[in-house]
Design an enzyme around this catalytic site. Structure first.
Site, PDB file in Angstrom:
ATOM      1  CG  ASP A 102      -1.974   0.948   1.308  1.00  0.00           C
ATOM      2  OD1 ASP A 102      -2.562   1.263   0.276  1.00  0.00           O
ATOM      3  OD2 ASP A 102      -2.249   1.456   2.416  1.00  0.00           O
ATOM      4  CE  LYS A 130      -5.545  -1.009  -1.364  1.00  0.00           C
ATOM      5  NZ  LYS A 130      -5.989  -0.406  -0.079  1.00  0.00           N
ATOM      6  CG  PHE A 151      -9.883  -1.273   3.326  1.00  0.00           C
ATOM      7  CD1 PHE A 151      -8.647  -0.855   3.799  1.00  0.00           C
ATOM      8  CD2 PHE A 151     -10.497  -2.362   3.938  1.00  0.00           C
ATOM      9  CE1 PHE A 151      -8.038  -1.499   4.864  1.00  0.00           C
ATOM     10  CE2 PHE A 151      -9.891  -3.009   5.011  1.00  0.00           C
ATOM     11  CZ  PHE A 151      -8.662  -2.571   5.466  1.00  0.00           C
ATOM     12  CG  ASP A 158      -7.189  -7.700   9.130  1.00  0.00           C
ATOM     13  OD1 ASP A 158      -6.195  -7.343   8.443  1.00  0.00           O
ATOM     14  OD2 ASP A 158      -7.455  -7.206  10.232  1.00  0.00           O
ATOM     15  NE  ARG A 164      -6.173 -11.696   9.952  1.00  0.00           N
ATOM     16  CZ  ARG A 164      -5.362 -10.680   9.691  1.00  0.00           C
ATOM     17  NH1 ARG A 164      -4.849 -10.531   8.490  1.00  0.00           N
ATOM     18  NH2 ARG A 164      -5.061  -9.806  10.632  1.00  0.00           N
TER      19      ARG A 164
HETATM   20  P1  IMP Z   1       1.941  -0.429   3.822  1.00  0.00           P
HETATM   21  O1  IMP Z   1       3.031  -0.380   4.839  1.00  0.00           O
HETATM   22  O2  IMP Z   1       1.130   0.850   3.798  1.00  0.00           O
HETATM   23  O3  IMP Z   1       2.395  -0.836   2.439  1.00  0.00           O
HETATM   24  O4  IMP Z   1       0.883  -1.424   4.372  1.00  0.00           O
HETATM   25  C1  IMP Z   1       0.831  -2.734   4.130  1.00  0.00           C
HETATM   26  C2  IMP Z   1      -0.136  -3.371   5.115  1.00  0.00           C
HETATM   27  O5  IMP Z   1      -1.310  -2.559   5.320  1.00  0.00           O
HETATM   28  C3  IMP Z   1      -0.639  -4.666   4.557  1.00  0.00           C
HETATM   29  O6  IMP Z   1       0.220  -5.728   4.915  1.00  0.00           O
HETATM   30  C4  IMP Z   1      -2.004  -4.774   5.185  1.00  0.00           C
HETATM   31  O7  IMP Z   1      -1.904  -5.362   6.465  1.00  0.00           O
HETATM   32  C5  IMP Z   1      -2.470  -3.352   5.342  1.00  0.00           C
HETATM   33  N1  IMP Z   1      -3.368  -2.968   4.239  1.00  0.00           N
HETATM   34  C6  IMP Z   1      -3.112  -2.058   3.271  1.00  0.00           C
HETATM   35  N2  IMP Z   1      -4.149  -1.944   2.419  1.00  0.00           N
HETATM   36  C7  IMP Z   1      -5.075  -2.826   2.845  1.00  0.00           C
HETATM   37  C8  IMP Z   1      -6.390  -3.195   2.364  1.00  0.00           C
HETATM   38  O8  IMP Z   1      -6.916  -2.704   1.349  1.00  0.00           O
HETATM   39  N3  IMP Z   1      -7.024  -4.169   3.083  1.00  0.00           N
HETATM   40  C9  IMP Z   1      -6.508  -4.752   4.183  1.00  0.00           C
HETATM   41  N4  IMP Z   1      -5.295  -4.441   4.666  1.00  0.00           N
HETATM   42  C10 IMP Z   1      -4.577  -3.491   4.001  1.00  0.00           C
END
Ligand code: IMP
Ligand code: MG
Length: 180
Positions: A102, A130, A151, A158, A164
């Protein structure tokens, strides 16, 4: 909590086919050497178990637990290790397995942590990406699907620890998604 509405974004059959392709591709890319799959708890567990079985070679399996400080889980910017690896990575080829990339904050941090363990190589496999949401640079070597900025839950992902075990990736509609 009232039950939220779920809209299927990626059906189970499509996920199965794509993971088979990824497993074969990864097996070809690592013909020799010790390949360590490192699953990031808990979201990557479902993807990792299917991906590992789609591979045509022996692998090591290990897990790492990560938590982000603050409420806005994906935007707090501070990350720490809550469960460390059991197996040494020295000289190994490492493939980090994530459910979704993300902001990139988690993986950007994790790359540095893993790099200190002196593996021979580090790559990343993520079921979902994303790209629009990226705040920190991360090179994802193997991507299952690029998705828009929505999301999603299911297949390991989750919302407040629910959904999950859905076998498809679904968009959570009419729900208050985490602060972002
Ligand atoms: P990042 O550090 O922002 O890249 O976040 C990654 C983590 O955020 C993932 O491993 C998920 O646990 C959570 N996450 C990000 N987007 C989503 C989503 O759309 N659904 C569920 N969890 C998400
Ligand atoms: Mg996660």
């Amino acid at each position: 909590m009232t039950d939220a509405k779920l809209r299927v974004l990626i059906p189970a059959e499509k996920i199965r086919t794509r993971i088979q392709e990824l497993g074969e591709q990864i097996s070809r890319d690592y013909p020799t050497g010790n390949l360590h799959l490192i699953g990031i708890l808990k979201g990557a567990v479902v993807f990792m178990s299917d991906l590992a079985r789609a591979m045509k070679r022996d692998v090591f399996i290990d897990f790492m637990g990560i938590s982000s400080y603050g409420k806005g889980k994906s935007s707090s910017g501070e990350v720490r290790v809550t469960k460390d690896l059991d197996i040494s990575l020295e000289g190994a080829d490492v493939l980090i397995i994530e459910d979704i990339v993300d902001s990139g904050i988690t993986l950007n941090y994790l790359m540095h942590v893993i790099d200190q363990r002196r593996p021979r190589s580090i790559r990343i496999a993520a079921l979902l990406d994303k790209p629009e949401r990226r705040l920190r640079p991360v090179h994802v070597n193997y991507v299952g699907f690029e998705i828009p900025d929505e999301f999603v839950v299911g297949y390991g992902l989750d919302f407040a620890e629910r959904y999950r075990n859905l076998d498809s990736i679904c968009v959570l509609e009419d729900a208050e998604v985490p602060a972002r």
